[in-house]
Design an enzyme around this catalytic site. Structure first.
Site, PDB file in Angstrom:
ATOM      1  N   PHE A 254      33.273  38.075  35.712  1.00 34.13           N
ATOM      2  CA  PHE A 254      34.641  38.540  35.943  1.00 34.13           C
ATOM      3  C   PHE A 254      34.702  40.002  36.370  1.00 34.13           C
ATOM      4  O   PHE A 254      35.633  40.731  36.052  1.00 34.13           O
ATOM      5  CB  PHE A 254      35.548  38.246  34.734  1.00 34.13           C
ATOM      6  CG  PHE A 254      36.207  36.902  34.883  1.00 34.13           C
ATOM      7  CD1 PHE A 254      35.437  35.753  34.908  1.00 34.13           C
ATOM      8  CD2 PHE A 254      37.567  36.793  35.087  1.00 34.13           C
ATOM      9  CE1 PHE A 254      36.020  34.516  35.123  1.00 34.13           C
ATOM     10  CE2 PHE A 254      38.162  35.556  35.303  1.00 34.13           C
ATOM     11  CZ  PHE A 254      37.390  34.423  35.310  1.00 34.13           C
ATOM     12  N   CYS A 265      47.494  30.348  35.469  1.00 30.90           N
ATOM     13  CA  CYS A 265      47.324  30.883  34.112  1.00 30.90           C
ATOM     14  C   CYS A 265      47.358  32.408  34.025  1.00 30.90           C
ATOM     15  O   CYS A 265      48.261  32.967  33.415  1.00 30.90           O
ATOM     16  CB  CYS A 265      46.015  30.375  33.520  1.00 30.90           C
ATOM     17  SG  CYS A 265      46.083  28.616  33.183  1.00 30.90           S
ATOM     18  N   ARG A 334      49.064  27.712  43.364  1.00 35.34           N
ATOM     19  CA  ARG A 334      50.035  28.453  42.556  1.00 35.34           C
ATOM     20  C   ARG A 334      49.638  29.923  42.485  1.00 35.34           C
ATOM     21  O   ARG A 334      48.485  30.244  42.193  1.00 35.34           O
ATOM     22  CB  ARG A 334      50.101  27.873  41.136  1.00 35.34           C
ATOM     23  CG  ARG A 334      50.926  26.612  41.053  1.00 35.34           C
ATOM     24  CD  ARG A 334      50.927  26.054  39.667  1.00 35.34           C
ATOM     25  NE  ARG A 334      49.588  25.656  39.247  1.00 35.34           N
ATOM     26  CZ  ARG A 334      49.249  25.328  37.997  1.00 35.34           C
ATOM     27  NH1 ARG A 334      50.144  25.372  37.055  1.00 35.34           N
ATOM     28  NH2 ARG A 334      48.014  24.975  37.707  1.00 35.34           N
TER      29      ARG A 334
END
Ligand code: UDX
Length: 435
Positions: A254, A265, A334
């Site tokens: 990450f 999310c 999304r």
């Protein structure tokens, strides 16, 4: 064991199929008739590796059924709540679907042999489980909170081989013991893999999910802030991430700088967590505003870079956008950074064309006004600039010498291309925090 899963969206459908895969009899319930018809026919309503086969296999075996009729769940002993908690207008999580799921479910429980449990999996504001426990108890069941950490594109793996299982249990010792024992039975095959299982109170379990996602968002925005500094100083953020990531207190994961996070999310959960914290009268998460602001400006940066590289005016210029999904191996758009960038370039007058192996076909149906190419070669043909926005393997592996652009400008929004390969083929390469 007979299990029901209420809500057959991304989380619920994968969870239902996974529970059938480990031997349970599962009924998935949703109010969306179209989705239920597809799932009942063993067809996946979204792209997710391993899911299609697992769904079809379990539907065929008769272990997995789908319905819109709540009366079908009455003899299930375990009821998972996996409905969505979308972003409300003020950033907080909208609890309409969770409340509706309980309203529909609670009157239908009670014909199972032995005690039944309601297992909350939806991502909810801290305090939710405490506030609904009594309703569940009054309906004759026990509430347990078991947040889901699955990543799209690794959803099956994350469900069947999770890093950890979290159980949030009642303050009432007997309810806690019974619900924990039943959930252990449900997850027996997963626990046999030595999966860590952590038992805690309701609010802690609810916080694990949102604090994990906020931490991940923070890591990405941190490295993106470093990318901004690298751009200003000529440093290379990919080398920087490699070097700091080798300190295992930091870790390499990450820390990929680029156009930032999207999806269903991270953007939503961080905002909802901050909104909930403010409702509690705390300013502890004020720093999340900066994290979100850094993320938002990565998108603008990529669009601005393309405009600047094309001399400040993109009117009528063909620009190829590689990727529409918020990350590879999904068709989910999304809050996708690519879609935002596409809008910005279109608003600036560019003649954009998008390609994406999974989201492309969805985009063609949903947005007939947006030009979608079937392949990267087709999109890039005649384009004056190319932006890589979702790091699909087929984009990362493109051979720049085989492409036919009108202008050899490439903007690598995910730092996923080898700059030398592209530069050697005569392209002007722009990375995110590296050159
Ligand atoms: C996330 C969490 O990882 C998961 O545990 C949680 O339960 C749900 O939210 P998901 O939304 O599927 O999962 O995607 P994830 O793989 O976390 O990626 C989120 C976004 O961050 C993507 O847009 C991705 O491109 C971006 N990202 C990820 C980066 O920009 N840099 C990175 O280093 C990693």
């Amino acid at each position: 064991m007979k299990i029901s899963v209420i809500g057959c969206g991304y989380l619920g459908a994968v969870h239902a199929a996974s529970m059938a895969e480990i031997g349970h009899t599962v009924v998935g319930v949703d109010v969306d008739e179209e989705k239920i018809a597809l799932l009942a026919a063993g067809k996946a309503p979204f792209v997710e590796p391993e899911f299609d086969e697992m769904l079809a296999r379990n539907v065929e075996a008769g272990r997995l059924t789908f319905t819109t009729d709540f009366s079908q769940v009455s003899d299930a002993q375990v009821h998972f709540i996996g409905v969505g908690t979308p972003q409300g207008p003020d950033g907080s999580a909208d609890m309409t679907y969770v409340n509706a799921a309980l309203d529909s479910l609670l009157p239908h429980m009670g014909q199972a042999d032995g005690p039944s449990i309601v297992v909350g999996k939806s991502t909810v504001p801290v305090g939710t489980a405490d506030s609904i426990e009594q309703r569940v108890v009054d309906a004759g069941a026990i509430l347990i909170w078991n947040p889901e950490f699955l990543r799209e594109s690794f959803a099956v793996q994350d469900t069947l081989r999770p890093d950890r299982l979290v159980y949030g249990v009642s303050k009432d010792a007997e309810r806690a013991e019974v619900s924990q024992r039943i959930l252990d039975e449900v997850y027996a095959t997963i626990l046999e893999l030595d999966t860590p299982r952590l038992i805690m109170d309701f609010p802690t379990a609810e916080l694990v999910k949102v604090s994990a996602n906020s931490f991940l968002a923070m890591k990405i925005s941190y490295i993106n802030a470093m990318a901004e500094i690298c751009d200003a100083t000529g440093a290379d953020v990919t080398m920087l991430a490699e070097a700091i990531g080798l300190d295992d207190r930091i870790g390499k994961k990450f820390l990929r700088a680029g156009i930032g996070y999207g999806g269903g999310c991270l953007p939503k959960d961080t905002r909802a967590f901050q909104a909930r914290t403010e409702q509690l009268g705390l300013n502890s998460l004020d720093f999340m505003s900066d994290i979100n602001a850094i993320n938002d400006r990565r998108r603008k940066h990529a669009a601005d870079l393309a405009i600047e590289a094309l001399g400040g005016d993109v009117t009528g210029k063909r620009i190829a956008l590689l990727g529409a999904a918020f990350k590879p191996n999904t068709d989910d758009m999304r809050n996708s950074p690519s879609i935002d960038i596409a809008k910005m370039l279109r608003d600036a007058g560019a003649d954009i064309v998008i390609t994406d192996p999974a989201a492309g076909p969805v985009l063609k149906v949903r947005r007939p006004d947006v030009p979608v190419a079937d392949t990267a070669h087709e999109a890039i043909k005649g384009a004056e600039a190319t932006l890589l926005l979702t790091e699909w393997d087929e984009f990362k592996n493109l051979d720049p010498t085989t492409l036919e652009p009108a202008g050899k400008i490439v903007i690598d929004g995910r730092n996923s291309l080898d700059p030398d390969t592209w530069k050697n083929a005569g392209w002007t390469y722009y990375g995110m925090g590296r050159n």
